[in-house]
Design an enzyme around this catalytic site. Structure first.
Site, PDB file in Angstrom:
ATOM      1  N   ARG A 137       0.951  -1.327   0.004  1.00 40.36           N
ATOM      2  CA  ARG A 137       0.143   0.013  -0.057  1.00 40.36           C
ATOM      3  C   ARG A 137       0.848   1.160   0.050  1.00 40.36           C
ATOM      4  O   ARG A 137       0.315   2.263  -0.284  1.00 40.36           O
ATOM      5  CB  ARG A 137      -0.772  -0.094   1.346  1.00 40.36           C
ATOM      6  CG  ARG A 137      -2.036  -1.061   1.191  1.00 40.36           C
ATOM      7  CD  ARG A 137      -3.022  -0.671   2.035  1.00 40.36           C
ATOM      8  NE  ARG A 137      -4.297  -1.344   1.755  1.00 40.36           N
ATOM      9  CZ  ARG A 137      -5.663  -0.747   1.938  1.00 40.36           C
ATOM     10  NH1 ARG A 137      -5.754   0.376   2.341  1.00 40.36           N
ATOM     11  NH2 ARG A 137      -6.553  -1.471   1.420  1.00 40.36           N
ATOM     12  N   ASP A 138       1.984   1.010   0.280  1.00 35.74           N
ATOM     13  CA  ASP A 138       2.880   2.296   0.789  1.00 35.74           C
ATOM     14  C   ASP A 138       3.962   2.426  -0.694  1.00 35.74           C
ATOM     15  O   ASP A 138       4.688   3.583  -0.521  1.00 35.74           O
ATOM     16  CB  ASP A 138       3.565   2.299   2.091  1.00 35.74           C
ATOM     17  CG  ASP A 138       4.116   3.625   2.457  1.00 35.74           C
ATOM     18  OD1 ASP A 138       3.451   4.636   2.356  1.00 35.74           O
ATOM     19  OD2 ASP A 138       4.943   3.572   3.191  1.00 35.74           O
ATOM     20  N   ILE A 139       3.989   1.572  -1.388  1.00 24.89           N
ATOM     21  CA  ILE A 139       5.191   1.493  -2.209  1.00 24.89           C
ATOM     22  C   ILE A 139       5.332   2.487  -3.278  1.00 24.89           C
ATOM     23  O   ILE A 139       6.255   3.175  -3.383  1.00 24.89           O
ATOM     24  CB  ILE A 139       5.180   0.008  -2.936  1.00 24.89           C
ATOM     25  CG1 ILE A 139       6.417  -0.168  -3.586  1.00 24.89           C
ATOM     26  CG2 ILE A 139       3.942  -0.252  -4.123  1.00 24.89           C
ATOM     27  CD1 ILE A 139       6.955  -1.507  -4.232  1.00 24.89           C
TER      28      ILE A 139
ATOM     29  N   TYR B  38      -4.636   6.637   3.937  1.00 23.67           N
ATOM     30  CA  TYR B  38      -3.645   7.758   4.278  1.00 23.67           C
ATOM     31  C   TYR B  38      -4.206   9.127   4.687  1.00 23.67           C
ATOM     32  O   TYR B  38      -3.835   9.878   5.339  1.00 23.67           O
ATOM     33  CB  TYR B  38      -2.910   8.304   2.936  1.00 23.67           C
ATOM     34  CG  TYR B  38      -1.832   7.477   2.503  1.00 23.67           C
ATOM     35  CD1 TYR B  38      -0.891   6.560   3.422  1.00 23.67           C
ATOM     36  CD2 TYR B  38      -1.469   7.367   1.231  1.00 23.67           C
ATOM     37  CE1 TYR B  38       0.055   5.884   2.912  1.00 23.67           C
ATOM     38  CE2 TYR B  38      -0.478   6.307   0.731  1.00 23.67           C
ATOM     39  CZ  TYR B  38       0.258   5.802   1.664  1.00 23.67           C
ATOM     40  OH  TYR B  38       1.413   5.117   1.314  1.00 23.67           O
TER      41      TYR B  38
END
Lengths: 114, 343
Positions: free
Chosen positions: A70-72, B292
């Site tokens: 999810r962060d890549i 986020y």
């Protein structure tokens, strides 16, 4: 066992200082022993450390993004993790262009070899 | 038949006018228009550069300015034609820019951008000081406003448009007329040894509903050696800052303040509801995955959460219950999630 002994005055002063710092004091009252120093890792991402880190504030990974896919995409554009992913500025600008969603299509990410 | 058509048109128009619209960037080349009233995707626009990051709507809601291609390009998105009008060419020859921070003035004719310029020489790169430029939207002409310290991630403009606020390691107040930093609110560089440095990440910018630009902070109390978290709340209109301490840290990426300024909602691996008057966390919901960014509806009843995966999740702000999940065509990643002005 002491392996080193001071040979000059300056070294003797350093030796005395170290001994004074490590010898038990006469009066300790109710003091607890000092907590061992550990590195301070802030929570989550931050602009203060470049590049970022790969542990959370407790030294584990539970406080990081879950799952890592999810962060890549922002490890290499916004969050200053350039070493862990291909270089999008010069050598591999389109390494993610065939993969709209990393969690679903990660097999479509380009393999980039240095 | 004609009357029926007019009626249908009127209903459609009123429906469109009532809809709350939001924009967010998606990977690899898109901007999604989200209808926050009907909880569905209202449109999608292809950008020229990849991975849109910052999004700034014009005051009339007709345009959105976005950074793409690794924050290097500045594109003008026409929301009526659903296309890119043009790319503002602000990069001088021989330079590479990275843009962190974008804000538009009230008239909508001048952008302020925070750029990190790198000179690409034949044999080496030379990093120039980070600086803020003003950009004439009509012509694309740039003018340097001021240099700023490293680490600035976001820009805001006070209501009287006299001061730019650059959010970096500290908050820097830049007088637009004097072209210099005239005031600083300390975050990382605390003047007192008894105050811990406030560590913030101002990448998620959404303050349209409340006028409060809210970012979670983390610190360690130098006296007790305890880690703490809270919110740094910046009133964009006047530049006033309120630091709200909330206790032991929970990892958070971003926060949004409700229109009545009484509540805040923060998100990362958990979703938090925060009472800003009592300065305490009132609810925590575990999320199954990282998210986020969040924005909030005009009435403060719905929370839209996205980022880090191709979904927008709609939550009830009173209960933090998930109401609906909308699938997106790509990952939003670290993108702004902005509400468009009512038209």
């Amino acid at each position: 066992m002491r392996h080193m002994r001071p040979l000059n005055k300056k070294a003797a002063r350093i030796d005395n200082y170290v001994v004074s710092r490590t010898t038990d004091e006469d009066v300790v009252a109710l003091q607890s022993p000092p907590a061992p120093q550990r590195p301070h890792v802030p929570m989550a991402c931050s602009l203060m450390f470049t590049p970022g880190w790969e542990v959370d504030a407790a030294g584990g990974t539970a406080g990081l993004c879950q799952p890592v896919e999810r962060d890549i995409y922002d490890c290499f554009v916004s969050c200053y993790w350039p070493a862990q992913v291909p270089d999008h500025l010069n050598n591999a600008p389109d390494w993610t262009s065939k993969c709209a969603s990393a969690t679903k299509d990660w097999r479509n990410l380009d393999l980039v070899f240095p | 038949m004609k009357a029926l058509l007019i009626f249908a048109f009127t209903v459609a128009l009123s429906f469109a006018q009532e809809s709350e619209l939001y924009v967010l960037g998606v990977h690899p080349h898109g901007i999604v228009i989200f209808d926050g009233t009907r909880h569905e995707i209202a449109g999608q626009i292809q950008t020229r550069g990849r991975a849109p990051k910052e999004l700034v709507p014009s005051p009339d809601g007709k345009f959105v300015y976005t950074t793409t291609d690794g924050r290097a390009k500045l594109e003008v998105v026409n929301l009526e034609t659903r296309s890119i009008d043009r790319v503002l060419e602000i990069t001088p020859p021989g330079y590479r820019l990275t843009i962190y921070g974008l804000v538009l003035n009230g008239k909508g004719d001048r952008l302020y951008v925070h750029v990190k310029p790198v000179r690409e020489l034949i044999d080496r790169y030379v990093v120039d000081p980070p600086q803020i430029w003003s950009v004439d939207v009509a012509t694309g002409k740039t003018q340097k406003v001021a240099e700023v310290p490293q680490g600035v991630a976001a820009l805001a403009l006070t209501k009287d448009e006299r001061k730019l606020i650059a959010w970096g390691r500290d908050l820097y107040y830049i007088d637009v007329a004097q072209n210099r930093i005239t005031d600083t609110f300390p975050l990382m560089n605390q003047p007192s040894p008894t105050a811990g440095a406030l560590n913030t990440l101002a990448l998620f910018i959404q303050f349209e509903r409340s006028g409060i630009f809210s970012i979670p902070y983390y610190t360690r109390d130098p006296i007790t050696a305890k880690d703490l978290m809270g919110l740094v709340n910046l009133d964009v209109a006047n530049g006033k800052v309120d630091v709200v301490e909330l206790g032991s840290p929970i990892p958070l990426y971003s926060a949004v303040v409700s229109p009545d300024r009484k509540h805040a909602y923060a998100v990362m691996n958990q979703l938090l509801a925060i009472d800003l008057e009592k300065k305490r966390i009132t609810q925590i919901t575990d999320l199954e995955r990282t998210r986020y960014v969040a924005n909030i509806s005009r009435d403060g009843k719905r929370l839209f959460v996205s980022g880090a995966a191709p979904f927008i999740h709609v939550y009830d702000t009173a209960t933090l219950q998930l109401i609906k999940t909308i699938e997106l065509p790509g990952d939003p990643s670290v993108t702004s999630f902005r509400a468009l002005p009512a038209r």
